[in-house]
Design a protein around this motif. Structure first.
Motif, PDB file in Angstrom:
ATOM      1  N   GLU A  98       0.837  -1.196   0.000  1.00  0.00           N
ATOM      2  CA  GLU A  98       0.000   0.000   0.000  1.00  0.00           C
ATOM      3  C   GLU A  98       0.875   1.250   0.000  1.00  0.00           C
ATOM      4  O   GLU A  98       1.410   1.635   1.031  1.00  0.00           O
ATOM      5  CB  GLU A  98      -0.923  -0.011   1.230  1.00  0.00           C
ATOM      6  CG  GLU A  98      -1.834   1.204   1.350  1.00  0.00           C
ATOM      7  CD  GLU A  98      -2.551   1.557   0.061  1.00  0.00           C
ATOM      8  OE1 GLU A  98      -2.192   2.585  -0.550  1.00  0.00           O
ATOM      9  OE2 GLU A  98      -3.436   0.787  -0.343  1.00  0.00           O
ATOM     10  N   LEU A 101       0.265   4.200   2.528  1.00  0.00           N
ATOM     11  CA  LEU A 101       0.666   3.978   3.912  1.00  0.00           C
ATOM     12  C   LEU A 101       2.188   3.951   4.061  1.00  0.00           C
ATOM     13  O   LEU A 101       2.706   4.060   5.171  1.00  0.00           O
ATOM     14  CB  LEU A 101       0.068   2.665   4.437  1.00  0.00           C
ATOM     15  CG  LEU A 101      -1.468   2.588   4.477  1.00  0.00           C
ATOM     16  CD1 LEU A 101      -1.907   1.227   4.986  1.00  0.00           C
ATOM     17  CD2 LEU A 101      -2.052   3.698   5.336  1.00  0.00           C
ATOM     18  N   SER A 102       2.897   3.784   2.960  1.00  0.00           N
ATOM     19  CA  SER A 102       4.348   3.666   3.013  1.00  0.00           C
ATOM     20  C   SER A 102       5.059   4.979   2.736  1.00  0.00           C
ATOM     21  O   SER A 102       6.233   5.126   3.066  1.00  0.00           O
ATOM     22  CB  SER A 102       4.814   2.611   1.994  1.00  0.00           C
ATOM     23  OG  SER A 102       4.178   1.378   2.227  1.00  0.00           O
TER      24      SER A 102
END
Length: 691
Positions: A98, A101-102
């Motif tokens: 994802e 989110l990273s």
């Protein structure tokens, strides 16, 4: 030849409960330079934990208790953390599943890539900026000099994934670990990302560990394949041999669970049960409880590796015992015709359950202190559709094209700018709240993420009863009647749970106690509770493994046969469309560009966008690499739509007239039409912007 990555007997445990979880249990694999090695398996089998173990990025509750992870002969597990930091990003890089989110939301793209460069190279500011710009151009981000100073939220999903790839490549790694790099992407963006990875691999000769559950992506990308189940690898083979002759029963079940047009009148094969809890100690084959071929030996003796062909090995007692080929499974074990009961409802092909005419949904763009409207986001711009009782219309297109907005508009969950939505001849737009409440029982929606759409504080029985009680205006207030209705409602809940394949006792549990597929079944049961005639299914299988997806598709088709339900199936998964849909509508930037019977649209696509969409779909039918031309650029903003045909900035066949006015409808049969100047325009089309 010495492998680049060599893993021996890797064991990773999670200490999150009373018993340790053996997330990775004896993993062994090797990857050579320039090779793409695909790791397949269901969610929870240990794929991502294997990748995090290689990077030594495990959560606090996890530890590696045994094994070796060697990169060019250097054991990473023996390195101190200071030395391991020199390996991460330089010798081994990782693309996480994802990207949103990273990526750090408060740092520019340039600043995040610069962190990698500062860790591994001694570059002054000017050279670092040039390097960042070059890397972004390398991964296909146009106008890199400007966009490198933007933030992640200013990029689309496909562009964010490209940024993740750029960060991973900044240190010129020898090994790239790609953990589900295309799961959340549309097929057009997925094709671009896969081609990008393959091109970069050819130029730099790096190795790739590709973690995925998409067999089509594996067929296109991999050189070798390993199937992982319950923490260990159970089959490994060269790509071509694996797709021609999958050996392990679990691998065969994965193939049988794939939806295709050839299985339309069949139920998809499903894998009964679930992945066993990894907190237990195994004394036999880990797949035994779900395997149709298992016998006593499988339950008390762990199978050893058996080589059944050059470089093709499998852990299975069937081959150890010289058993007959698994490919000659009995008819009882193969998927058959879908079950149907005596109450099967025949679809009325002549009538129209749902009729949408020139639907428009514009959202105002407001600026300034007084919130003046300075423009509109044309989310849906003149859509017309019809669905007959008992039929399935698939609505396909890229993310952001307006598919979900159409579904919400039918349910009257968002304000509608213009148009008509007729359900059984009743106009839904403009209905008073009390009138709309009475009609809501006739149409229900199943959302993409069941975990977000189910109340986590309510038990299953309360979740289902809520809809029954809310849409039952004839309920009696007297105590005796209420008692009778309570018993009746409880019986309804029991019947619904059985209908969607869940045990009755499941009604006393909460959503978090179920798997993803089970939660989706609960969402379907809730939708069925009020006996609807139309179900709007918004990407109901996109987040599910192929085996769980098969269960949900079987359920939806059986319900349609038995109850006569009509579906508006919103998806970007073409294989699901092939299996489930009767008709297809292709949507682009708020408009329908092509629609027709599923065979007409998929076999003879007319619109260039439909052709590009289908050409981008990875397939397992041929293990040769796909060669296709992909769409240039990205979906334009619906707040600033192009003049003329909305697709003309990305169309390989664009003509001057395409930039001037939107094409009228071109009709190819009574059911098949498209809006494109490549074909003769219908003379009786009264509005150039109507679909």
């Amino acid at each position: 030849m010495t492998p680049l990555l060599d893993i021996k007997n890797l064991r990773t445990m999670l200490h999150t409960g009373l018993e340790p979880v053996r997330a990775v249990d004896g993993l062994e694999l090797s990857i050579s330079k320039g090779e793409t090695f695909a790791l397949l398996g269901e969610s929870g089998c240990g794929k991502s934990m294997s990748a995090l173990s290689i990077m030594r990025l495990l959560p606090e509750a996890a530890e590696i208790v045994d094994g070796q992870i060697k990169i060019d002969g250097c054991d990473l597990l023996q390195l101190p953390e200071a030395e391991m930091r020199k390996v991460r990003g330089k010798r081994i890089s990782m693309i996480f599943q994802e990207p949103m989110l990273s990526l750090n939301p408060v740092m520019t793209i340039a600043a995040q890539i610069e962190e990698v460069l500062n860790q591994h190279f001694d570059l002054h500011a000017g050279l670092a900026q040039e390097r960042i710009k070059a890397i972004l151009q390398q991964v296909g981000i146009s106008d890199a000099a400007r966009r490198m100073n933007e933030y992640p939220f200013q990029f689309s999903g496909g562009m964010k994934q490209r940024v993740m790839i750029a960060m991973a490549l900044a240190g010129n790694p020898e090994l790239l670990i790609a953990d589900e790099p295309t799961t959340a992407l549309d097929v057009t963006i997925q094709a671009q990302v896969l081609d990008l990875m393959r091109d970069l691999q050819q130029r730099t000769h790096m190795a790739i560990l590709l973690i995925t559950h998409d067999l089509g992506v594996v067929a296109e990308m991999a050189h070798r394949v390993a199937v992982m189940y319950a923490g260990e690898i159970i089959e490994t083979a060269p790509r071509d041999h694996f797709f021609q002759q999958p050996a392990h029963p679990y691998s065969q079940k994965l193939f049988a669970a794939l939806p295709t047009r050839h299985k339309r009148n069949q139920g998809l094969a499903v894998i009964s049960g679930q992945v066993p809890p990894l907190s237990q100690e195994f004394h036999g084959c880990r797949f035994a409880d779900r395997c149709p071929h298992a016998w006593a030996l499988c339950r008390h003796t762990i199978p050893e590796w058996i080589e059944i062909a050059p470089n093709h090995r499998v852990r299975c007692h069937l081959f150890d015992q010289q058993a007959p080929s698994l490919r000659s499974a009995s008819a009882a074990e193969m998927p058959g015709n879908l079950p149907a009961d005596s109450k099967k409802v025949m679809a009325d092909q002549e009538s129209e359950l749902l009729k949408i005419t020139d639907l428009k949904i514009f959202f105002p763009i407001q600026k300034g202190l007084l919130k003046h409207t300075v423009g509109h986001v044309k989310a849906v711009d003149g859509v017309s559709l019809t669905i007959a009782p008992g039929k399935t219309l698939a609505l396909v297109g890229e993310s952001g094209c307006g598919k979900t907005t159409v579904g919400k508009a039918i349910c009257q969950l968002i304000p509608i700018t213009a148009g008509s939505v007729l359900l059984n001849g009743t106009e839904l737009i403009g209905l008073a709240r009390s009138q709309l409440r009475k009609k809501r029982a006739e149409f229900q929606i199943i959302f993409q993420d069941p975990y977000s759409s189910l109340n986590p504080k309510m038990r299953v029985t309360d979740i289902i009863e809520e809809g029954i009680n809310a849409l039952n205006p004839g309920s009696d207030k007297s105590s005796s009647k209420q008692t009778s209705q309570s018993t009746s409602t409880e019986n309804q809940v029991d019947t619904l749970l059985q209908r969607v394949g869940l045990p009755i006792e499941a009604k006393w549990r909460y959503p978090h106690e179920f798997s993803g597929g089970q939660r989706q079944r609960i969402a379907i049961a809730r939708a069925l509770a009020v006996n609807p005639k139309l179900l709007i299914c918004d990407e109901p299988t996109s987040a599910l493994d192929v085996s769980v997806q098969a269960q949900i598709l079987n359920l939806l088709r059986t319900l349609q046969q038995n109850l006569g339900l009509a579906y508006l199936f919103i998806t970007h998964n073409i294989s699901v469309v092939e299996y489930l849909a009767d008709e297809v509508a292709v949507m682009y930037l708020g408009r329908i560009v092509e629609k027709g019977h599923v065979d007409e649209v998929l076999n003879t696509p007319k619109h260039p966008y439909t052709q590009a969409l289908l050409a981008s779909v990875p397939t397992i039918e041929s293990t040769s690499k796909r060669v296709s031309t992909h769409l240039s650029g990205e979906l334009p903003s619906p707040a600033n739509t192009p003049s003329g045909c909305y697709f003309h900035p990305r169309c390989p066949h664009v003509m001057p007239i395409c930039r001037e006015t939107y094409p009228e409808k071109s009709t190819f049969s009574t059911t098949h039409s498209a809006h494109c100047y490549l074909y003769p325009q219908d003379k009786d089309s009264s509005q150039t912007n109507t679909n």
